[in-house]
Scaffold this active site. Structure first.
Site, PDB file in Angstrom:
ATOM      1  N   GLY A  61      -4.005  -2.779  -8.348  1.00 35.99           N
ATOM      2  CA  GLY A  61      -2.741  -3.330  -7.844  1.00 35.99           C
ATOM      3  C   GLY A  61      -1.991  -3.992  -8.982  1.00 35.99           C
ATOM      4  N   GLU A  85      11.995  -7.850   6.763  1.00 36.94           N
ATOM      5  CA  GLU A  85      12.550  -6.626   6.181  1.00 36.94           C
ATOM      6  C   GLU A  85      12.388  -5.433   7.124  1.00 36.94           C
ATOM      7  OE1 GLU A  85      12.427  -7.803   1.464  1.00 36.94           O
ATOM      8  OE2 GLU A  85      10.660  -6.812   2.284  1.00 36.94           O
ATOM      9  N   GLY A  94      -9.811  -2.410  -8.657  1.00 32.24           N
ATOM     10  CA  GLY A  94      -8.517  -2.504  -7.994  1.00 32.24           C
ATOM     11  C   GLY A  94      -7.368  -2.410  -8.977  1.00 32.24           C
ATOM     12  N   VAL A 114     -16.079   0.866  -4.129  1.00 34.95           N
ATOM     13  CA  VAL A 114     -17.123  -0.070  -4.535  1.00 34.95           C
ATOM     14  C   VAL A 114     -17.940  -0.452  -3.306  1.00 34.95           C
ATOM     15  CG1 VAL A 114     -17.552  -2.402  -5.379  1.00 34.95           C
ATOM     16  CG2 VAL A 114     -15.873  -0.942  -6.507  1.00 34.95           C
TER      17      VAL A 114
END
Lengths: 447, 447
Positions: free
Chosen positions: B27, B184, B25, B93
């Protein structure tokens, strides 16, 4: 199944009591026509299956990770905002009934007083269904993004391959067609190979990556000057592109390309830039169609056999002594025809005589790579030919000016400046659709 | 069917004879960890199913046509170029075998010495399969682009509708969840309604467009200060958002939203911003998972029960007196854990004692619209609270600085500047996937 939203009846478009001009397709021609009717006493209905206009000349840069799709497209509602006599509808055209003067679309029936077909062109595989299935075309931004995803995915996959033939099937590219698109894609791929990919994929030996450009005739950029064709060939060869002249592709099964000479090439990515044909509409009498699916039009762009139906741009073939096959299928004839037809519709409504179309050929240009382009310019009745750095600067300048919208121009300019100095390409994203490679083992057996 | 390219055996990754650190990952956490290991005597293998890093805090702007997907993503190979001890692999994965220390992926087996799970979080529908099917989430850029396509397509379709309920089902939006994303998105939709859409769709009466924001608790932005929550509510109400506090959604069938109070809302677009859960990997013992699918980790981010497997970011729950549920699932804990774990791996290899994690909470902010944001800042041991224009300027500044890559920063800055002055939104394209509305007639009967 048809949702009730797509009504069988009339599409909901305000009736304003003025003659209604329906334009099908918002490419260069359709958009220019819509703008030319800005102050005309008509209601303009622009119909397109996308909600955005595409600046096609730069599509190859989206395919080769140089620009983002958003850089070369612009929403119709943005471009045409403030044009109060115009109404845009996103819809697919299904059929036209030329006796009742009604267009049948995915959002319902749209009656018209004047109908303009500006649907452009689509890839022409000359009836080869296998080729159509396996080749990648670059006729829409979605195509271009798919090609980019495919190219980048190929390299990600290649990292896992030991077998030399399998590796080459992923790393090698075959481009069919030596016109501007083919030449530009080949040049852009060679730049990726030289400057970008070696940094991204350090484990790959890039001497293994071959770029083949196949052209049926004996020159590239047919229609341009001999000097331009020659220089384009020299530049491509200098960049390591394998240009195969006087060859035709006989078949492609998604893995093996067979040429008419018997030569074979292995690739999972064949890029089709060889031929386009018009995209006609059902319901127009077939006798009006000429070779290449273009509508035969008179000098006022009226389709033969109709008084209120017109065709402009790629889909129109205005035959003359100078252009026995119609005008070249590029932006300029479309823009000029769109503009004149707009003026002629105004003249017609005022009862004034119409102006026949005369094409002002401004020349042609193609870019092969950083600092390398070829240009044949016609200006003030004179011909200028130039190749190399100056032609490239001119190419950049002309394309920036022609781009729709300040925002696109700024973004493309920033992108190009960054790419020029960093030798990078910004849009190396794999996002959305890509071609999945055909089954490897099976294909190995075939090859 | 499995292609031979995805080998059953080992993935092809050079063996360099150094301890191999595999990060799953890329991120905020995974990327920071990879960078922190730049000079470490290890081989870093970063595995991600995308070839790009996503700047998640601005994803809502992609969904609401303010930014282009490319503005908030950046290719891993670009970000990490020049890091010679790192190798990136695009792969999914499938499983981990913790006894043999091997990760099973779509490109083959990857042995590891140290494994770091940084897979982040995914939408949590709390087992409501109908909700999962019909709601739109914003957990990936592809989600965000799909939402944008859906919103814009709704308006194109609405042009064809007379029936008032049908019209409202297209024009109205329900946002579930009053955290930063929900707030938002609601704010951004209200700006589209006020400044952008009325120019694009002149035929539509925008008093018909309702934006509902549903929050289960009695305040918005839980976890921020009372002042921030209160001002966010005031701003949203000023912008005409219907904020429904103390309500839960009981069911949604793609058309009718039923709340726990019995109230019903009609919409074809329910945006799910209510809950996330960790995205665990198969093969890690289930006892290590806590509530919300997060791995319980010690202060060195080691997953309970293992000595060489770690979790960082959203997927990790480091429980303490101050954070009994683990740290908030936002960027900062992930970044800080990634950085410290990198340093700790270096310490470990050198035989030095490890440093336990301590979270430096820098506060939180959320923007509601042009010139309107709320911010709780912790700086030099002090708390500062501010709302309004100054908070908004700070929000803009912080997000521009945090964006990965000069190129993204420049593009976002240019986009924002243009949007600020023109009150336009650049990315109003319908391109690629969109949610197709469910069958209208059938749904009308249901409603």
């Amino acid at each position: 199944m048809r949702s009730s939203m797509e009504m069988e009846g009339l599409a909901k478009i305000e009736h304003v009591g003025k003659p209604r001009v329906v334009i099908v397709g918002g490419g260069f021609g359709g958009l220019e026509l819509a703008k030319a009717l800005r102050d005309a006493p008509v209601q303009v209905v622009l119909v397109d299956k996308q909600n955005y206009h595409t600046f096609q000349p730069l599509m190859y840069q989206v395919a080769t990770a140089g620009l983002e799709a958003a850089d070369i497209i612009s929403p119709f509602r943005q471009i045409l905002k403030g044009q109060s006599n115009l109404c845009f509808r996103m819809a697919e055209v299904e059929h036209v009934d030329t006796t009742t003067h009604v267009l049948k679309t995915s959002i319902g029936l749209i009656p018209y007083d004047h109908l303009i077909i500006a649907t452009g062109a689509t890839s022409n595989y000359f009836g080869d269904a296998e080729m159509a299935r396996h080749a990648v075309a670059i006729k829409s931004v979605e195509d271009a993004v798919e090609l980019r995803n495919t190219v980048l995915s190929n390299f990600e996959k290649a990292l896992q391959i030991d077998d030399v033939e399998q590796l080459n099937s992923l790393l090698d590219f075959v481009i069919v067609g030596g016109g501007p698109t083919g030449v530009e894609v080949a040049g852009a791929l060679s730049e990726l190979r030289k400057h970008v990919f070696p940094k991204d994929y350090r484990e790959i030996d890039f001497r293994q990556m071959d770029i083949h450009l196949i052209q049926s005739g004996n020159t590239l950029l047919k229609g341009m000057s001999a000097e331009a064709s020659q220089k384009a060939l020299e530049y491509l060869q200098k960049f390591g592109v394998d240009v195969l002249l006087d060859r035709r592709v006989q078949s492609y099964d998604g893995y093996t390309v067979t040429l008419n000479t018997g030569e074979k090439l292995i690739t999972r990515t064949l890029i089709w830039a060889a031929g386009v044909a018009g995209a006609p509409i059902e319901g127009i009498r077939p006798e009006s169609l000429r070779k290449g699916n273009r509508y035969e039009v008179d000098t006022f762009n009226r389709i033969a056999g109709y008084t209120n139906i017109y065709a402009i741009g790629d889909i129109a073939a205005m035959v003359s002594a100078e252009y026995p096959e119609g005008h070249p299928m590029v932006a300029q004839p479309a823009i000029q025809q769109g503009r004149l037809l707009g003026e002629n519709i105004v003249r017609m409504l005022a009862g004034n005589p119409l102006e026949p179309f005369r094409y002002h050929d401004q020349g042609a240009m193609a870019t092969i790579g950083r600092n390398h382009a070829v240009a044949d310019i016609k200006m003030l009745g004179k011909d200028y030919k130039t190749q190399g750095f100056f032609a490239w600067v001119m190419w950049v300048f002309v394309h920036l000016i022609a781009l729709v919208g300040f925002r696109n121009r700024l973004s493309v300019f920033a992108n190009w400046t960054w790419s020029y100095f960093s030798q990078e390409r910004g849009s190396r994203f794999i996002m959305g659709k890509r071609r999945e490679s055909v089954e490897t083992t099976a294909k190995s057996a075939v090859a």
